[in-house]
Design a protein around this motif. Structure first.
Motif, short mmCIF file in Angstrom:
data_model
loop_
_atom_site.label_atom_id
_atom_site.label_comp_id
_atom_site.label_asym_id
_atom_site.label_seq_id
_atom_site.Cartn_x
_atom_site.Cartn_y
_atom_site.Cartn_z
N PRO A 72 0.83 -1.22 0.00
CA PRO A 72 0.00 0.00 0.00
C PRO A 72 0.86 1.26 0.00
CG PRO A 72 -0.15 -1.12 2.11
CD PRO A 72 0.64 -2.00 1.21
N VAL A 73 0.35 2.26 -0.67
CA VAL A 73 1.00 3.56 -0.74
C VAL A 73 0.35 4.45 0.31
CG1 VAL A 73 1.55 5.53 -2.23
CG2 VAL A 73 1.38 3.23 -3.22
N ARG A 74 1.19 5.17 1.04
CA ARG A 74 0.69 6.01 2.13
C ARG A 74 1.22 7.43 1.96
NH1 ARG A 74 1.61 3.41 7.47
NH2 ARG A 74 -0.40 2.59 6.93
N LEU A 75 0.33 8.39 2.12
CA LEU A 75 0.73 9.79 2.06
C LEU A 75 1.47 10.15 3.34
CD1 LEU A 75 0.50 12.54 0.57
CD2 LEU A 75 -1.60 12.92 1.87
N ASP A 76 2.59 10.84 3.22
CA ASP A 76 3.33 11.30 4.39
C ASP A 76 2.81 12.69 4.76
OD1 ASP A 76 5.13 12.34 6.24
OD2 ASP A 76 6.85 11.38 5.31
N ALA A 77 1.88 12.70 5.70
CA ALA A 77 1.22 13.96 6.07
C ALA A 77 2.21 14.97 6.63
CB ALA A 77 0.10 13.69 7.08
N GLU A 78 3.26 14.48 7.30
CA GLU A 78 4.25 15.39 7.87
C GLU A 78 4.98 16.15 6.76
OE1 GLU A 78 8.31 15.18 10.50
OE2 GLU A 78 6.73 13.74 10.91
N ALA A 79 5.35 15.45 5.69
CA ALA A 79 6.04 16.11 4.57
C ALA A 79 5.11 17.13 3.92
CB ALA A 79 6.49 15.08 3.54
N LEU A 80 3.85 16.76 3.77
CA LEU A 80 2.88 17.70 3.18
C LEU A 80 2.72 18.91 4.10
CD1 LEU A 80 1.32 17.49 0.55
CD2 LEU A 80 -0.62 16.61 1.84
#
Length: 123
Positions: free
Chosen positions: A69-77
């Motif tokens: 699964p691909v996960r968005l890195d909310a911290e980077a965003l």
């Protein structure tokens, strides 16, 4: 996030397909096949877009049995939006000072910063 990482992240988001992938990943993790479904492009092409996002530090892939699964890195965003917010606040403060000077031309103009705010300038 250093300047090179910031450049890679904004460059990755310059592509509309990658921005759409980020928007969809904001709703939850997804497999590459699920992410590729709505696009009129090959699974390999979508994988390349995801690889660009991954190199930019915006998404990560984990292993879950047979799936990755691909996960968005909310911290980077969040770091990107923080950079944008710092510059937005600086521009708004500059416009506010200009409005004050225009409203009362007798006031001395405030000091003008010689650089955009950095993270160290923030409270």
């Amino acid at each position: 996030m250093d300047d090179d990482e910031l450049t890679r992240a904004f460059a990755a988001l310059a592509d509309p397909t990658r921005r759409d992938l980020v928007s969809r990943l904001a709703l939850g993790d997804a497999a590459v096949g699920d992410l590729a479904a709505p696009y009129d492009m090959s699974l390999q092409a979508v994988s390349k877009h995801i690889a660009v996002l991954e190199r930019a530090g915006l998404v990560t892939r984990s292993r879950d049995a047979q799936r990755r699964p691909v996960r968005l890195d909310a911290e980077a965003l969040g770091e990107l939006t923080g950079w944008i917010d710092r510059h937005r606040r600086a521009a708004e403060a500059r416009m506010s000072r200009l409005e004050d000077v225009l409203a009362d031309p007798g006031t001395a103009p405030p000091a003008t910063p010689t650089h955009a705010p950095s993270e160290e300038d923030q409270p």
